[in-house]
Design an enzyme around this catalytic site. Structure first.
Site, short mmCIF file in Angstrom:
data_model
loop_
_atom_site.label_atom_id
_atom_site.label_comp_id
_atom_site.label_asym_id
_atom_site.label_seq_id
_atom_site.Cartn_x
_atom_site.Cartn_y
_atom_site.Cartn_z
N ASN A 130 0.88 -1.17 0.00
CA ASN A 130 0.00 0.00 0.00
C ASN A 130 0.92 1.22 0.00
OD1 ASN A 130 -1.77 2.04 0.49
ND2 ASN A 130 -2.70 1.13 2.32
N ARG A 188 -2.54 -2.22 -3.41
CA ARG A 188 -3.78 -1.48 -3.18
C ARG A 188 -3.70 -0.24 -4.07
NH1 ARG A 188 -5.12 2.85 1.26
NH2 ARG A 188 -7.28 3.18 0.71
N HIS A 226 -12.93 2.54 0.05
CA HIS A 226 -12.95 1.47 1.06
C HIS A 226 -13.60 0.20 0.50
CE1 HIS A 226 -13.01 4.60 4.58
NE2 HIS A 226 -11.78 4.20 4.36
N HIS A 247 -17.68 1.25 7.71
CA HIS A 247 -16.23 1.29 7.92
C HIS A 247 -15.91 2.63 8.60
CE1 HIS A 247 -11.93 0.42 6.76
NE2 HIS A 247 -11.90 1.68 7.19
N GLY A 258 -13.16 4.56 10.50
CA GLY A 258 -11.77 4.72 10.95
C GLY A 258 -11.45 6.20 10.95
N ASN A 259 -10.23 6.57 10.52
CA ASN A 259 -9.97 8.01 10.31
C ASN A 259 -10.83 8.50 9.17
OD1 ASN A 259 -8.07 8.83 12.27
ND2 ASN A 259 -6.59 7.50 11.28
N ARG A 282 -12.28 15.19 8.14
CA ARG A 282 -13.06 15.56 6.94
C ARG A 282 -14.50 15.85 7.33
NH1 ARG A 282 -11.33 10.41 4.02
NH2 ARG A 282 -9.15 10.82 3.52
N ASP A 292 -9.17 12.09 17.00
CA ASP A 292 -9.10 10.71 17.46
C ASP A 292 -10.32 10.41 18.35
OD1 ASP A 292 -8.44 8.42 19.14
OD2 ASP A 292 -6.41 8.63 18.36
N ARG A 333 -10.94 8.16 20.43
CA ARG A 333 -10.67 7.83 21.85
C ARG A 333 -10.62 9.10 22.69
NH1 ARG A 333 -5.99 3.88 19.98
NH2 ARG A 333 -5.91 5.61 18.55
N GLY A 353 -11.13 1.19 12.79
CA GLY A 353 -10.65 1.45 14.16
C GLY A 353 -11.75 1.81 15.13
N GLU A 387 -14.67 -1.14 15.13
CA GLU A 387 -14.26 -2.38 15.81
C GLU A 387 -14.07 -2.18 17.31
OE1 GLU A 387 -10.76 -3.98 13.80
OE2 GLU A 387 -11.65 -3.44 11.88
N ASN A 388 -13.73 -0.94 17.70
CA ASN A 388 -13.30 -0.75 19.09
C ASN A 388 -14.18 0.11 19.97
OD1 ASN A 388 -10.71 -2.18 18.92
ND2 ASN A 388 -10.20 -0.58 17.45
N GLU A 404 -8.17 -5.93 4.67
CA GLU A 404 -8.04 -5.58 3.26
C GLU A 404 -6.84 -6.29 2.63
OE1 GLU A 404 -8.58 -1.73 5.08
OE2 GLU A 404 -9.22 -0.98 3.13
#
Ligand code: ADP
Length: 399
Positions: free
Chosen positions: A7, A91, A180, A208, A210-211, A241, A283, A285, A331, A334-335, A384
């Site tokens: 990637n 990728r 994605h 999906h 994530g970031n 974004r 982030d 978290r 991320g 899933e978390n 992926e």
């Protein structure tokens, strides 16, 4: 068959060497800060062995040479000879309308990728650089391109056309492409396997998160709509974004603040989203930690994020005329039990209900829907790289 999955980004190359027949990752790592001071390669082997090397990694060709040196290294490597790499899977971010599936890379494919550079100026040139670097360092080894856009290429016209003059579509290829795709494909496949039903019977919504964040409506195995658009900017709120906004807003702000095109682009892509609303972080978290501390703007950011996921669930259930499975990945997906719970709140009318204990369990792949609810809600860690390795193996074996 050993597949090197690559990637290639502007200043990084992420890689895995995968023994595709056994679906086993032998080693994985990344080269960061290519062409800058402080470039490093970090590698983690399947047995836990880790190594970090600093070096003058000036370009992608040198990055590939560093990766090969580690793969072949006596102490940290996993193969004895370059010929133990049987194929390379790349990728590639944007296949435009030219690629609906993964392909063996030929001169013609490279030409078409070059023709598509305008669609993904930040990504495709680096993918091409990675392909050229492999030609130099691993001559004769077959290379395959796996596109982020391909899975969404079967979307109907009503889902991919924008409400703009049709000539902008024919002239500049302005339409929804979606990204994605490899992840949405893997997660929807895996979801069907987990619930033990044929894909041909399922309406699946994949999230999906994530970031970058996107969702897809996968109707009997085909992506019929997705939230990212011409670029990855559209749709859900993301780390930095904006996702969906009224396009007039940006024209208004450009006028008010005298922003250049580049500055407007930076505002939408780098200073918006979770970061923009909260002023705290991109982030999730940290956003959740600040929500718990009672921070107002972090709470707005969290709420907008989850509300938008919920709106797209409703939209895609409507697009498909129902929903059998809702799957979370990435991320955040899933978390974060908090995001999953907030996104599904109030969706009982779609047969969606979450079991709090399952939602908070430590299992990685799991079913989190409450007993007796109609829609299976799942958490499916994405992979992926495995899809890229399997596609590459299939294409190379078939040639
Ligand atoms: P990328 O899109 O760059 O591949 P990831 O899929 O790794 O990114 O997702 C990164 C996001 O996942 C970050 O917002 C991070 O905060 C979030 N994340 C990771 N772990 C957790 C967690 N335990 N709870 C909430 N969010 C998490």
């Amino acid at each position: 068959m050993n597949i090197l999955v690559l990637n290639c980004g502007s200043s990084s190359v992420k890689y895995q060497l995968i023994e595709a027949d056994n679906r086993k990752t032998l080693t994985r790592g990344s080269v960061e800060r290519i062409g800058m001071t402080g470039a490093t390669l970090s590698n983690k082997r399947h047995d836990g062995d880790e190594i970090r090397i600093a070096g003058d990694i000036l370009d992608h060709t040198i990055a590939i040479e560093y990766i090969l040196a580690v793969l072949l290294s006596r102490n940290h490597g996993v193969i004895n000879d370059k010929s133990d790499i049987h194929a390379i899977g790349h990728r590639v971010v944007h296949g435009g309308e030219s690629f609906t599936d993964s392909v063996l890379i030929t001169e013609n494919v490279i030409k078409t990728l070059r023709d598509n550079i305008e669609l993904a100026p930040l990504h495709n040139p680096h993918n091409l650089r990675g392909i050229a670097a492999c030609d130099v360092s691993l001559p004769g080894v077959p290379q395959v391109a796996v596109f982020d856009t391909a899975f969404h290429q079967k979307m109907p016209k009503k889902a991919y056309l924008y409400g703009l003059p049709y000539s902008l579509y024919t002239q500049y290829k302005i339409r929804r492409y979606g990204f994605h795709g490899t992840s949405h494909r893997y997660v929807s496949d895996r979801a069907a396997t987990i619930i033990g039903k044929p894909m041909a019977e399922l309406k699946i919504i994949t999230c999906h998160l994530g970031n970058g964040c996107s969702m897809a409506a996968v109707d009997r195995g085909t992506s019929v709509d997705t939230s990212m658009g011409f670029t990855p900017l559209e749709g859900l709120l993301m780390g930095t974004r904006s996702g969906d906004i009224d396009p007039s807003v940006i024209l208004f702000v450009m006028g008010k603040e005298g922003l250049s095109l580049g500055e407007a682009n930076t505002l939408l892509n780098k200073h918006s989203g979770l970061q923009g609303i909260s002023g705290v972080s991109s982030d999730m978290r940290e956003i959740i930690a600040e929500v718990k501390n009672g921070d107002k703007k972090a709470t707005y950011a969290f709420d907008v994020f989850a509300y938008r996921v919920k709106k797209y669930i409703g939209a895609y259930a409507a697009a498909m005329g129902g929903i059998d499975v809702l799957a979370f990945t990435g991320g955040i997906g899933e978390n974060s039990p908090e995001v999953r719970a907030a996104s599904c709140e109030g969706l009982g009318f779609l047969g969606i209900g979450i079991d709090e204990v399952r939602n908070s369990s430590q299992e990685k792949e799991k079913r989190i829907s409450a007993e007796g609810t109609r829609t299976a809600v799942l958490v499916v860690p994405t992979n992926e790289e495995l899809v890229i390795a399997m596609d590459t193996m299939q294409i190379v074996k078939g040639t």
